[in-house]
Design a protein around this motif. Sequence first.
Motif, PDB file in Angstrom:
ATOM      1  N   ASN A 155       0.825  -1.068  -0.066  1.00  0.00           N
ATOM      2  CA  ASN A 155      -0.139  -0.074  -0.031  1.00  0.00           C
ATOM      3  C   ASN A 155       0.871   1.237  -0.067  1.00  0.00           C
ATOM      4  O   ASN A 155       0.292   2.402   0.386  1.00  0.00           O
ATOM      5  CB  ASN A 155      -0.954   0.092   1.130  1.00  0.00           C
ATOM      6  CG  ASN A 155      -2.126  -1.007   1.127  1.00  0.00           C
ATOM      7  OD1 ASN A 155      -2.611  -1.060  -0.081  1.00  0.00           O
ATOM      8  ND2 ASN A 155      -2.846  -1.568   2.069  1.00  0.00           N
ATOM      9  N   ASP A 156       2.108   1.198  -0.575  1.00  0.00           N
ATOM     10  CA  ASP A 156       2.681   2.469  -0.461  1.00  0.00           C
ATOM     11  C   ASP A 156       3.080   2.809  -1.932  1.00  0.00           C
ATOM     12  O   ASP A 156       3.946   2.127  -2.848  1.00  0.00           O
ATOM     13  CB  ASP A 156       4.539   2.010   0.264  1.00  0.00           C
ATOM     14  CG  ASP A 156       5.217   3.358   0.110  1.00  0.00           C
ATOM     15  OD1 ASP A 156       5.199   4.126  -0.567  1.00  0.00           O
ATOM     16  OD2 ASP A 156       6.104   3.413   1.183  1.00  0.00           O
ATOM     17  N   VAL A 157       2.241   3.754  -2.630  1.00  0.00           N
ATOM     18  CA  VAL A 157       2.559   4.155  -3.850  1.00  0.00           C
ATOM     19  C   VAL A 157       3.551   4.534  -4.284  1.00  0.00           C
ATOM     20  O   VAL A 157       4.320   4.242  -5.464  1.00  0.00           O
ATOM     21  CB  VAL A 157       1.240   5.185  -4.047  1.00  0.00           C
ATOM     22  CG1 VAL A 157       1.237   5.596  -5.682  1.00  0.00           C
ATOM     23  CG2 VAL A 157      -0.097   4.543  -3.688  1.00  0.00           C
ATOM     24  N   ASP A 158       4.260   5.637  -3.603  1.00  0.00           N
ATOM     25  CA  ASP A 158       5.614   6.085  -4.078  1.00  0.00           C
ATOM     26  C   ASP A 158       6.661   5.084  -3.847  1.00  0.00           C
ATOM     27  O   ASP A 158       7.609   5.151  -5.279  1.00  0.00           O
ATOM     28  CB  ASP A 158       5.988   7.284  -2.962  1.00  0.00           C
ATOM     29  CG  ASP A 158       5.026   8.299  -2.990  1.00  0.00           C
ATOM     30  OD1 ASP A 158       4.415   8.597  -4.025  1.00  0.00           O
ATOM     31  OD2 ASP A 158       5.061   9.219  -1.836  1.00  0.00           O
ATOM     32  N   ALA A 159       6.715   4.055  -3.205  1.00  0.00           N
ATOM     33  CA  ALA A 159       7.578   2.934  -3.265  1.00  0.00           C
ATOM     34  C   ALA A 159       7.498   2.188  -4.580  1.00  0.00           C
ATOM     35  O   ALA A 159       8.538   1.703  -5.126  1.00  0.00           O
ATOM     36  CB  ALA A 159       7.822   1.825  -2.158  1.00  0.00           C
ATOM     37  N   LEU A 160       6.412   1.845  -4.921  1.00  0.00           N
ATOM     38  CA  LEU A 160       5.974   1.463  -6.144  1.00  0.00           C
ATOM     39  C   LEU A 160       6.540   1.999  -7.283  1.00  0.00           C
ATOM     40  O   LEU A 160       7.197   1.537  -8.100  1.00  0.00           O
ATOM     41  CB  LEU A 160       4.511   0.888  -6.019  1.00  0.00           C
ATOM     42  CG  LEU A 160       4.075   0.140  -7.566  1.00  0.00           C
ATOM     43  CD1 LEU A 160       4.708  -1.065  -7.504  1.00  0.00           C
ATOM     44  CD2 LEU A 160       2.404   0.115  -7.536  1.00  0.00           C
ATOM     45  N   ALA A 190      -4.452   0.227  -5.356  1.00  0.00           N
ATOM     46  CA  ALA A 190      -4.935  -0.482  -6.487  1.00  0.00           C
ATOM     47  C   ALA A 190      -5.083   0.180  -7.735  1.00  0.00           C
ATOM     48  O   ALA A 190      -4.556  -0.387  -9.026  1.00  0.00           O
ATOM     49  CB  ALA A 190      -6.559  -1.226  -6.246  1.00  0.00           C
ATOM     50  N   GLU A 191      -5.469   1.395  -7.779  1.00  0.00           N
ATOM     51  CA  GLU A 191      -5.498   2.339  -8.715  1.00  0.00           C
ATOM     52  C   GLU A 191      -4.046   2.499  -9.576  1.00  0.00           C
ATOM     53  O   GLU A 191      -3.870   2.623 -10.640  1.00  0.00           O
ATOM     54  CB  GLU A 191      -6.007   3.718  -8.476  1.00  0.00           C
ATOM     55  CG  GLU A 191      -7.625   3.447  -8.240  1.00  0.00           C
ATOM     56  CD  GLU A 191      -8.061   4.590  -7.789  1.00  0.00           C
ATOM     57  OE1 GLU A 191      -7.484   5.576  -7.403  1.00  0.00           O
ATOM     58  OE2 GLU A 191      -9.258   4.640  -7.372  1.00  0.00           O
ATOM     59  N   ILE A 196      -0.001   1.476 -13.670  1.00  0.00           N
ATOM     60  CA  ILE A 196       1.439   1.278 -13.968  1.00  0.00           C
ATOM     61  C   ILE A 196       1.218   0.086 -15.045  1.00  0.00           C
ATOM     62  O   ILE A 196       1.984  -0.003 -15.947  1.00  0.00           O
ATOM     63  CB  ILE A 196       2.097   0.735 -12.868  1.00  0.00           C
ATOM     64  CG1 ILE A 196       2.576   2.280 -12.071  1.00  0.00           C
ATOM     65  CG2 ILE A 196       3.263   0.024 -13.095  1.00  0.00           C
ATOM     66  CD1 ILE A 196       3.226   2.038 -10.731  1.00  0.00           C
ATOM     67  N   CYS A 197       0.489  -1.193 -14.811  1.00  0.00           N
ATOM     68  CA  CYS A 197       0.533  -2.232 -15.521  1.00  0.00           C
ATOM     69  C   CYS A 197      -0.108  -1.785 -16.834  1.00  0.00           C
ATOM     70  O   CYS A 197       0.047  -2.427 -17.995  1.00  0.00           O
ATOM     71  CB  CYS A 197      -0.323  -3.268 -14.953  1.00  0.00           C
ATOM     72  SG  CYS A 197       0.688  -3.742 -13.387  1.00  0.00           S
ATOM     73  N   SER A 198      -1.119  -1.177 -16.953  1.00  0.00           N
ATOM     74  CA  SER A 198      -1.655  -0.746 -18.229  1.00  0.00           C
ATOM     75  C   SER A 198      -1.159   0.024 -18.997  1.00  0.00           C
ATOM     76  O   SER A 198      -1.009   0.088 -20.425  1.00  0.00           O
ATOM     77  CB  SER A 198      -3.101  -0.033 -17.932  1.00  0.00           C
ATOM     78  OG  SER A 198      -4.028  -0.691 -16.964  1.00  0.00           O
ATOM     79  N   GLN A 199      -0.278   1.041 -18.541  1.00  0.00           N
ATOM     80  CA  GLN A 199       0.653   1.679 -19.373  1.00  0.00           C
ATOM     81  C   GLN A 199       1.919   1.356 -19.760  1.00  0.00           C
ATOM     82  O   GLN A 199       2.899   1.617 -20.664  1.00  0.00           O
ATOM     83  CB  GLN A 199       0.714   3.318 -18.705  1.00  0.00           C
ATOM     84  CG  GLN A 199      -0.426   3.970 -18.380  1.00  0.00           C
ATOM     85  CD  GLN A 199      -0.283   5.285 -17.749  1.00  0.00           C
ATOM     86  OE1 GLN A 199       0.717   5.357 -17.105  1.00  0.00           O
ATOM     87  NE2 GLN A 199      -1.509   6.004 -17.635  1.00  0.00           N
ATOM     88  N   THR A 225     -12.271  -4.206  -6.205  1.00  0.00           N
ATOM     89  CA  THR A 225     -11.229  -3.241  -6.321  1.00  0.00           C
ATOM     90  C   THR A 225     -11.179  -2.559  -7.721  1.00  0.00           C
ATOM     91  O   THR A 225     -11.448  -3.164  -8.644  1.00  0.00           O
ATOM     92  CB  THR A 225      -9.786  -3.876  -6.104  1.00  0.00           C
ATOM     93  OG1 THR A 225      -9.621  -4.779  -7.122  1.00  0.00           O
ATOM     94  CG2 THR A 225     -10.115  -4.880  -4.679  1.00  0.00           C
ATOM     95  N   PRO A 226     -10.104  -1.452  -8.240  1.00  0.00           N
ATOM     96  CA  PRO A 226     -10.078  -1.085  -9.572  1.00  0.00           C
ATOM     97  C   PRO A 226      -9.053  -2.015 -10.163  1.00  0.00           C
ATOM     98  O   PRO A 226      -8.498  -1.793 -11.208  1.00  0.00           O
ATOM     99  CB  PRO A 226      -9.141   0.222  -9.222  1.00  0.00           C
ATOM    100  CG  PRO A 226      -9.511   0.631  -7.811  1.00  0.00           C
ATOM    101  CD  PRO A 226      -9.613  -0.814  -6.954  1.00  0.00           C
ATOM    102  N   LEU A 227      -8.847  -3.221  -9.659  1.00  0.00           N
ATOM    103  CA  LEU A 227      -7.831  -4.130 -10.370  1.00  0.00           C
ATOM    104  C   LEU A 227      -8.461  -5.017 -11.473  1.00  0.00           C
ATOM    105  O   LEU A 227      -9.260  -5.511 -11.236  1.00  0.00           O
ATOM    106  CB  LEU A 227      -6.933  -5.120  -9.315  1.00  0.00           C
ATOM    107  CG  LEU A 227      -6.260  -4.502  -8.221  1.00  0.00           C
ATOM    108  CD1 LEU A 227      -6.095  -5.584  -7.349  1.00  0.00           C
ATOM    109  CD2 LEU A 227      -4.921  -3.805  -8.827  1.00  0.00           C
TER     110      LEU A 227
END
Length: 378
Positions: A155-160, A190-191, A196-199, A225-227
Amino acid sequence: MSALFNTYARRPIALVEGKGTIVKDQNGKEYLDFTSGIAVLSLGHAHPELVKALREQSEKIWHTSNLFQAPWQEKLAESLVKDTHFSYAFFCNSGAEANEAAIKLARKHTGKHHIITFKQSFHGRTFGSMSATGQEKIQKGFGPMLEKFTYLPFNDVDALRNAVDDSVAAIMLEVIQGEGGVNPVTDEFAEAIQEICSQSDILLIVDEVQTGIGRTGSRFAFEQTPLKPDIISLAKGLGGGFPIAAILGTKELYDTFGPGSHGTTFGGNPLGVAVAQKVIDIVFQPEFLNEVKKKSEYFIDKLKEAFPDGEFKVKGKGLLLGLESENEVGEYIGKLEEAGLLVCPAGTKVLRLLPPLTVKYEEIDDAVAILKKVLSRK
């Protein structure tokens, strides 16, 4: 002296009989089973329709090699992918095998081998699935893990965003980390993963071994979820207690898993598929899933009423719930067992509550009463 390897810290009881949510040990003592074999017994113990399906199939044929046509597999695959964005299924025997297949498929399809997973995750105990698991205690003592996995804070967006580059083949996660503490993915995270995966040329693998097949009140937990994963892994509740597992994948992946690319001797055997088909026929009905959601809301409300001071925090979704404490909860497992309630841990500070999806409201009341009585003792 037992002839078994000591790989499990077994509790000092043997469960020898079960019906629905109630089990008996070797001494005839009854318990409320809020472990469900760790989210396996989706329809409880000895569900009559599953017993019938297994008995009828056992009188026909038990096993054939996957070298031959398997119409029972075709039917189950169609039932699993119906009204989803998935097109194909592969059947195996366990959650670890399903995750192993997902890892192989992602690496072969992308031509890359770097996979991002998350700390406190759990994906299995084979070398591939163990390497994907973000818990050192699971990996300790077995030497070098399979390359290359990166474990990020959940759940850490920046780290991802900082970790993603062109070398990444896939991002792999649980919608709710079960073994790691009943930690749900946030919508924001999740968003970010989906974006990231879609782009990018990055596949999304969702481990639904524990959360799938109605456990959270929908067919698959990612649906809340948005996944939109390329691959999901299934096991546990799929067979309602009979060993069977699967991965589901999109049509773009079909050519990657051609003849000889992957296989299994027992996966998709007629016995397992017959039981799983009956599970799906029951669980995937909208009214059944809606009832799981209602039971979840009822259970959560009752738990919050029982522990209003916040000493135990309610976590999770559907009938995958946790009671989190600031202190270790291991001592409570045996005390709850003595009081007639079976639960399991999720890490060291969370009690995991996994009743069958068919649990009765009065059984939830009884379980909460036991929890309140035992956990309130100082």
